[in-house]
Design a protein around this motif. Structure first.
Motif, PDB file in Angstrom:
ATOM      1  N   LYS A 182      85.523 -39.787 -22.063  1.00 40.81           N
ATOM      2  CA  LYS A 182      85.903 -40.965 -22.848  1.00 40.81           C
ATOM      3  C   LYS A 182      85.727 -42.241 -22.049  1.00 40.81           C
ATOM      4  CE  LYS A 182      89.352 -42.839 -25.969  1.00 40.81           C
ATOM      5  NZ  LYS A 182      90.565 -42.577 -26.761  1.00 40.81           N
ATOM      6  N   MET A 183      85.094 -43.238 -22.708  1.00 39.98           N
ATOM      7  CA  MET A 183      85.014 -44.593 -22.170  1.00 39.98           C
ATOM      8  C   MET A 183      86.229 -45.334 -22.701  1.00 39.98           C
ATOM      9  SD  MET A 183      83.136 -46.586 -20.236  1.00 39.98           S
ATOM     10  CE  MET A 183      84.675 -47.232 -19.578  1.00 39.98           C
ATOM     11  N   GLN A 184      87.289 -45.453 -21.879  1.00 34.85           N
ATOM     12  CA  GLN A 184      88.552 -45.999 -22.346  1.00 34.85           C
ATOM     13  C   GLN A 184      88.507 -47.524 -22.422  1.00 34.85           C
ATOM     14  OE1 GLN A 184      91.556 -42.477 -20.797  1.00 34.85           O
ATOM     15  NE2 GLN A 184      91.640 -44.433 -19.780  1.00 34.85           N
ATOM     16  N   SER A 185      89.397 -48.046 -23.244  1.00 35.13           N
ATOM     17  CA  SER A 185      89.449 -49.494 -23.429  1.00 35.13           C
ATOM     18  C   SER A 185      89.935 -50.224 -22.177  1.00 35.13           C
ATOM     19  CB  SER A 185      90.358 -49.841 -24.617  1.00 35.13           C
ATOM     20  OG  SER A 185      91.662 -49.309 -24.408  1.00 35.13           O
ATOM     21  N   ASP A 186      90.568 -49.496 -21.228  1.00 37.89           N
ATOM     22  CA  ASP A 186      91.018 -50.123 -19.982  1.00 37.89           C
ATOM     23  C   ASP A 186      89.923 -50.188 -18.925  1.00 37.89           C
ATOM     24  OD1 ASP A 186      90.789 -47.503 -19.216  1.00 37.89           O
ATOM     25  OD2 ASP A 186      92.895 -47.237 -18.660  1.00 37.89           O
ATOM     26  N   GLY A 187      88.701 -49.799 -19.310  1.00 37.22           N
ATOM     27  CA  GLY A 187      87.587 -49.854 -18.375  1.00 37.22           C
ATOM     28  C   GLY A 187      87.416 -48.609 -17.535  1.00 37.22           C
ATOM     29  N   SER A 203      93.920 -35.582 -17.217  1.00 38.47           N
ATOM     30  CA  SER A 203      92.579 -35.911 -16.746  1.00 38.47           C
ATOM     31  C   SER A 203      92.212 -35.035 -15.555  1.00 38.47           C
ATOM     32  CB  SER A 203      92.511 -37.387 -16.353  1.00 38.47           C
ATOM     33  OG  SER A 203      93.272 -37.627 -15.187  1.00 38.47           O
ATOM     34  N   TYR A 204      90.925 -34.767 -15.409  1.00 35.20           N
ATOM     35  CA  TYR A 204      90.476 -34.031 -14.221  1.00 35.20           C
ATOM     36  C   TYR A 204      89.342 -34.750 -13.490  1.00 35.20           C
ATOM     37  CZ  TYR A 204      86.821 -32.193 -17.405  1.00 35.20           C
ATOM     38  OH  TYR A 204      85.783 -32.054 -18.301  1.00 35.20           O
ATOM     39  N   TRP A 205      88.873 -35.878 -14.039  1.00 36.54           N
ATOM     40  CA  TRP A 205      87.941 -36.745 -13.313  1.00 36.54           C
ATOM     41  C   TRP A 205      88.088 -38.146 -13.877  1.00 36.54           C
ATOM     42  CZ3 TRP A 205      84.096 -40.185 -14.467  1.00 36.54           C
ATOM     43  CH2 TRP A 205      83.306 -40.627 -13.401  1.00 36.54           C
ATOM     44  N   THR A 206      88.015 -39.144 -12.998  1.00 35.79           N
ATOM     45  CA  THR A 206      88.090 -40.537 -13.450  1.00 35.79           C
ATOM     46  C   THR A 206      87.201 -41.403 -12.574  1.00 35.79           C
ATOM     47  OG1 THR A 206      89.572 -42.417 -13.841  1.00 35.79           O
ATOM     48  CG2 THR A 206      90.128 -40.961 -12.013  1.00 35.79           C
ATOM     49  N   SER A 207      86.705 -42.482 -13.146  1.00 34.39           N
ATOM     50  CA  SER A 207      85.849 -43.410 -12.392  1.00 34.39           C
ATOM     51  C   SER A 207      86.661 -44.378 -11.550  1.00 34.39           C
ATOM     52  CB  SER A 207      84.971 -44.199 -13.367  1.00 34.39           C
ATOM     53  OG  SER A 207      85.791 -44.991 -14.235  1.00 34.39           O
ATOM     54  N   TRP A 208      87.997 -44.436 -11.764  1.00 35.04           N
ATOM     55  CA  TRP A 208      88.878 -45.364 -11.053  1.00 35.04           C
ATOM     56  C   TRP A 208      88.379 -46.796 -11.167  1.00 35.04           C
ATOM     57  CZ3 TRP A 208      93.264 -43.199 -10.355  1.00 35.04           C
ATOM     58  CH2 TRP A 208      93.353 -41.830 -10.028  1.00 35.04           C
ATOM     59  N   SER A 209      88.061 -47.173 -12.396  1.00 38.24           N
ATOM     60  CA  SER A 209      87.604 -48.545 -12.628  1.00 38.24           C
ATOM     61  C   SER A 209      88.493 -49.252 -13.647  1.00 38.24           C
ATOM     62  CB  SER A 209      86.153 -48.535 -13.127  1.00 38.24           C
ATOM     63  OG  SER A 209      86.024 -47.700 -14.270  1.00 38.24           O
ATOM     64  N   ASP A 210      89.728 -48.773 -13.829  1.00 35.88           N
ATOM     65  CA  ASP A 210      90.605 -49.369 -14.826  1.00 35.88           C
ATOM     66  C   ASP A 210      91.029 -50.768 -14.411  1.00 35.88           C
ATOM     67  OD1 ASP A 210      93.753 -48.172 -13.712  1.00 35.88           O
ATOM     68  OD2 ASP A 210      91.829 -47.817 -12.746  1.00 35.88           O
ATOM     69  N   GLY A 213      88.305 -55.086 -16.933  1.00 38.24           N
ATOM     70  CA  GLY A 213      87.812 -55.898 -18.043  1.00 38.24           C
ATOM     71  C   GLY A 213      87.706 -55.109 -19.324  1.00 38.24           C
ATOM     72  N   ASN A 214      87.543 -55.819 -20.418  1.00 38.20           N
ATOM     73  CA  ASN A 214      87.423 -55.190 -21.722  1.00 38.20           C
ATOM     74  C   ASN A 214      85.966 -54.950 -22.076  1.00 38.20           C
ATOM     75  OD1 ASN A 214      90.232 -55.300 -22.120  1.00 38.20           O
ATOM     76  ND2 ASN A 214      90.087 -57.436 -22.806  1.00 38.20           N
ATOM     77  N   ASN A 215      85.763 -54.148 -23.117  1.00 45.05           N
ATOM     78  CA  ASN A 215      84.414 -53.865 -23.629  1.00 45.05           C
ATOM     79  C   ASN A 215      83.488 -53.311 -22.556  1.00 45.05           C
ATOM     80  OD1 ASN A 215      85.122 -54.826 -26.244  1.00 45.05           O
ATOM     81  ND2 ASN A 215      84.813 -56.928 -25.526  1.00 45.05           N
ATOM     82  N   VAL A 216      84.021 -52.448 -21.713  1.00 44.31           N
ATOM     83  CA  VAL A 216      83.203 -51.797 -20.686  1.00 44.31           C
ATOM     84  C   VAL A 216      82.403 -50.673 -21.340  1.00 44.31           C
ATOM     85  CG1 VAL A 216      83.229 -50.516 -18.525  1.00 44.31           C
ATOM     86  CG2 VAL A 216      84.846 -52.380 -18.899  1.00 44.31           C
ATOM     87  N   THR A 217      81.145 -50.535 -20.954  1.00 44.97           N
ATOM     88  CA  THR A 217      80.283 -49.486 -21.510  1.00 44.97           C
ATOM     89  C   THR A 217      79.673 -48.665 -20.384  1.00 44.97           C
ATOM     90  OG1 THR A 217      78.357 -50.971 -21.557  1.00 44.97           O
ATOM     91  CG2 THR A 217      79.708 -50.835 -23.551  1.00 44.97           C
ATOM     92  N   LEU A 218      79.358 -47.396 -20.693  1.00 45.24           N
ATOM     93  CA  LEU A 218      78.613 -46.527 -19.788  1.00 45.24           C
ATOM     94  C   LEU A 218      77.148 -46.606 -20.180  1.00 45.24           C
ATOM     95  CD1 LEU A 218      78.444 -44.248 -17.628  1.00 45.24           C
ATOM     96  CD2 LEU A 218      78.839 -42.619 -19.484  1.00 45.24           C
TER      97      LEU A 218
END
Length: 783
Positions: A182-187, A203-210, A213-218
């Motif tokens: 999931k691309m969460q709204s918290d970035g 969760s079992y993996w995260t990008s640690w980019s929360d 900013g908003n509207n973050v996309t992969l």
């Protein structure tokens, strides 16, 4: 565009006979496809991507796929993943209808819509980018597959804030599987099991980019650059770019819950490479093994196991989880209950959802608390905390670094009805008919008569057999009984007067013999002991009975013994290939790496049996290559187990003494500390290092820094120079590192730091992770 032209040239030969299909870039109203007809899909202009039918199981599904690529990464988009009618039979038609709808028309039943549109479509197109689009009459895009990804991102495609990718159920079933990205709204880009909240415990993996900013996309670029982007800048690079001519990329969340970047080049002949993946631990994804199952790593591959007392629901599908192999009555059932026992499961992590948390000083207290609580089906104990749980247990995995012990309540073979224990297979009857009672009495009487007659015949046959032995001197032994008591004269006859000596030690000599066994001649080894206990016959016989009850494929079997006056002899099965020392330290007989690992596992299993699985615990006290014998198949078997109990304490020290150099004896022997099974673990560690390096533990003909094996091995391990241990031998470096780490843990001077033989075996098999071992300190303390 260069990539598209390249793949067009690569695949054009596959489609020269289908000119009409290769031209399908613009699809007009009224166009249709059938799974088995001439036209089963619409191609992009390059011929690389197709939209249409593909085979799945015995039916067909609709999706976007790469033409002529490996099955594992062919399908990049699937229609109607949540629809029970996703799979259709061969007589179904895919139609872009005249009124602008994209639908499936089965021969029977209602139409099945592929997409939901706010306005009618006027045409469609399968683009070279892999994007399938629908246009309105103004040639504006009203729907596109890139905005509705399933499990894959293609170059130029993005995963927007709030959107998710879902793994497939299997490599051949593209319905929704167990995991989501999931691309969460918290970035933050996060991986979860399906049907769980978007919260940290799941969760079992995260990008640690929360919080960035908003509207973050992969996003995925043509060069394999995978990154997180907001409206103004790149926030985080997951991969760097891999600019290379003729290279194609795609990103997918795979069936196992890990998302990977795949690459394909023209010189790979259809194979895909993985330049990047979110995790290299395949047990990281939570829920991989289903309910009541737990994941272990075996040579970096995930393997699922069930809780004690549970079996797989579907052995061919681990994710289906496990179910109890016994029926547990309700706690509300006052008439019937089951007798339970608690089975421990070490070093396992689980979802933490207890219904009761207790502070307990010991794990035994926690085990007892769960056993006495009808509602408690499992208990997790760690850091003096006992967490009572109800089934099912979720997200289990074995992790050596985790100290949690799980206690699982398992039903025994007994059940209790109205407070009375009964056999669960026994039928109970409230009334006993008179005729059944009479028949029972008659049967008992008949059985008594048969028993008396049988006893007389057995006695007569034994007397006859004894006379036969006395007359012919033929010694016969049956392998299906315990150790037989021999006379000294019988063993003298078996060995032809102790003529052929096989070997000798500080406790006596071993002779080759032969005797009749089940109507065939069998070779045996007769050991003549010289230093035995002086307390008398009872102790010797008791010890023989204990050893005689041991039955394991990796133990040399004791067939008989002799207690005749001052003579003490033991009869063992004969090992035709000598000892491990004979083949390990002789260059001409040296076994291969794989065979050495198999031998080490055989030895470990034999010691584990002596320590934990036989009726009476036996500490061997003298594990060394000379006491490990090899049968005709070069299978390792431990000999002399338990014989230390037959020797005097001071002779035990002589028996295993190292005489100035560090050998196989654990340091606690020299400190006059109590000796436990950890002494055998130490000796096994030394033997394991000898097996790895094919040399003796102490060899003063070598340079001084290599003479003492365990010092040299640790120095090579610490300096990341383990290749020195193997010389020119080519082996798997990961297996070498694993075996070396196991050996170093076993030879720790402090007994409490050494693992149990059960854990040693798990580490050797790759079932559990192995921490970096500390230095086996005080190398000189045992000299």
């Amino acid at each position: 565009m260069v990539i598209a032209i390249f793949f067009f040239l690569l695949l054009s030969t596959l489609h020269t006979a289908s000119a009409q299909q290769t031209q399908y870039s613009n699809i007009s109203l009224g166009s249709s496809l059938t799974p088995t007809g001439t036209h089963s899909y619409w191609l992009s202009r390059s011929g690389l991507y197709a939209f249409g039918f593909y085979k799945e199981a015995n039916d067909y599904a609709v999706g976007i796929f790469l033409v002529g690529f490996p099955e594992k990464t062919t399908v990049v988009w699937t229609a109607n993943r949540d629809n029970s009618q996703r799979l259709v039979p061969s007589n179904t038609t895919l139609l872009l209808s005249s009124d602008g709808r994209l639908l499936l028309q089965p021969t029977q039943g209602q139409d099945i819509y592929i997409v939901t549109l706010d306005q009618s479509a006027s045409s469609a197109s399968m683009l070279d980018s892999g994007n399938f689009v629908l246009y309105n009459s103004n040639q504006q895009i009203i729907w596109q597959s890139f905005e509705h990804p399933t499990d894959t991102l293609l170059p130029g495609q993005r995963l927007s804030s709030g959107e998710e990718l879902f793994s497939s159920a299997s490599n051949t079933d593209h319905s929704k599987g167990l995991f989501r990205l999931k691309m969460q709204s918290d970035g933050n880009l996060v991986q979860y099991p399906v049907d769980t909240p978007d919260t940290a415990p799941y969760s079992y993996w995260t990008s640690w980019s929360d919080g960035v900013g908003n509207n973050v996309t992969l996003n995925l670029d043509d060069d394999g650059h995978l990154y997180l982007l907001n409206s103004s800048s790149v926030l985080k690079n997951l991969t760097g770019g891999y600019p290379k001519k003729g290279m194609m990329y795609l990103m997918r969340i795979d069936v196992d819950g890990i998302f990977r970047l795949y690459s394909h080049s023209s010189d790979q002949k259809g194979n895909w490479s993985v330049p990047w993946e979110s995790s290299n631990d395949k047990c990281d994804p939570k829920g991989l093994c289903g309910l009541n199952g737990f994941c272990t790593t075996m040579d970096e591959e995930a393997e699922c196991n069930c809780l004690p007392g549970f079996d797989f629901v579907d052995p061919d599908k681990w994710s289906s989880g496990c179910e109890r192999n016994f029926t547990a009555p309700s706690c509300k059932d006052k008439e019937e209950s089951v007798e339970y026992t608690m089975r421990p499961l070490d070093n396992t992590m689980w979802e933490n959802i207890p219904y009761s948390v207790l502070q307990m000083p010991t794990k035994e207290d926690c085990e007892e608390a769960c056993l006495e609580d009808c509602n408690c089906e499992a208990a997790l104990y760690t850091d003096r905390e006992c967490r009572k749980q109800r089934l099912p247990l979720r997200y289990g995995r074995r992790l050596l670094s985790d100290s949690t012990v799980a206690f699982i309540k398992v039903g025994t073979s007994k059940r209790i009805i109205n407070g009375v224990p009964v056999d669960k297979h026994k039928e109970t009857k409230k009334e006993l008919r008179l005729d059944i009672l009479i028949v029972s009495i008659l049967l008992v009487a008949l059985a008594f008569v048969v028993l008396v007659i049988s006893g007389m015949l057995i006695y007569r046959n034994r007397v006859w057999a004894y006379k036969k032995i006395s007359e012919k001197g033929n010694i016969e032994l049956g392998e299906d009984v315990g150790p037989r008591a021999f006379t000294y004269a019988e063993l003298e006859q078996v060995t032809n007067g102790f003529k052929e000596e096989l070997g000798s030690g500080s406790f006596g000599k071993v002779y080759k013999g032969s005797m009749s066994m089940l109507s065939s001649l069998k070779m045996v080894a007769v050991k003549r002991l010289e230093k035995v206990l002086a307390e008398g016959e009872r102790e010797f016989q008791t010890e023989m009975k204990v050893i005689g009850k041991t039955h394991h494929r990796n133990l040399v079997r004791l067939l008989g013994y002799c207690l005749d006056g001052t003579n003490r002899l033991l009869v063992y099965e004969y090992m035709s290939n000598g000892s491990l020392a004979d083949i390990l330290f002789a260059p001409e007989n040296r076994p291969s790496w794989d065979e050495r690992i198999r031998i080490a596992l055989d030895i470990a299993r034999g010691i584990l049996y002596l320590h934990e699985e036989c009726e009476t615990q036996i500490i061997h006290c003298d594990i060394k290559p000379q006491n490990i014998l090899m049968d005709e198949y070069r299978r390792a078997k431990i000999s002399d187990f338990g014989l230390a109990k037959l020797l005097k304490p001071d002779e035990t020290k002589t028996f295993t003494g190292i005489r100035g150099t560090r050998g196989y004896v654990a340091p606690e022997w020299h400190c006059k500390l109590p000796v436990t099974v950890k002494a055998d673990v130490y000796s096994f560690g030394i033997v394991l290092l000898e097996i790895i390096c094919c040399r003796r533990s102490v060899d003063w003909s070598l340079p001084e820094d290599e003479a003492v094996l365990e010092e040299w091995v640790y120095n090579c391990f610490n300096a990341c120079e383990m290749g020195k241990l193997m010389g020119d031998e080519q082996i798997d470096k990961r297996k070498l590192e694993r075996m070396v780490k196991v050996g170093l843990w076993c030879i720790q001077d402090e007994p409490s730091l050494r693992p149990s033989m059960k854990k040693v075996l798990l580490m050797m098999e790759g079932t559990v992770d192995i921490p970096v071992p500390p230095s086996p300190t005080s190398f000189l303390s045992a000299i």
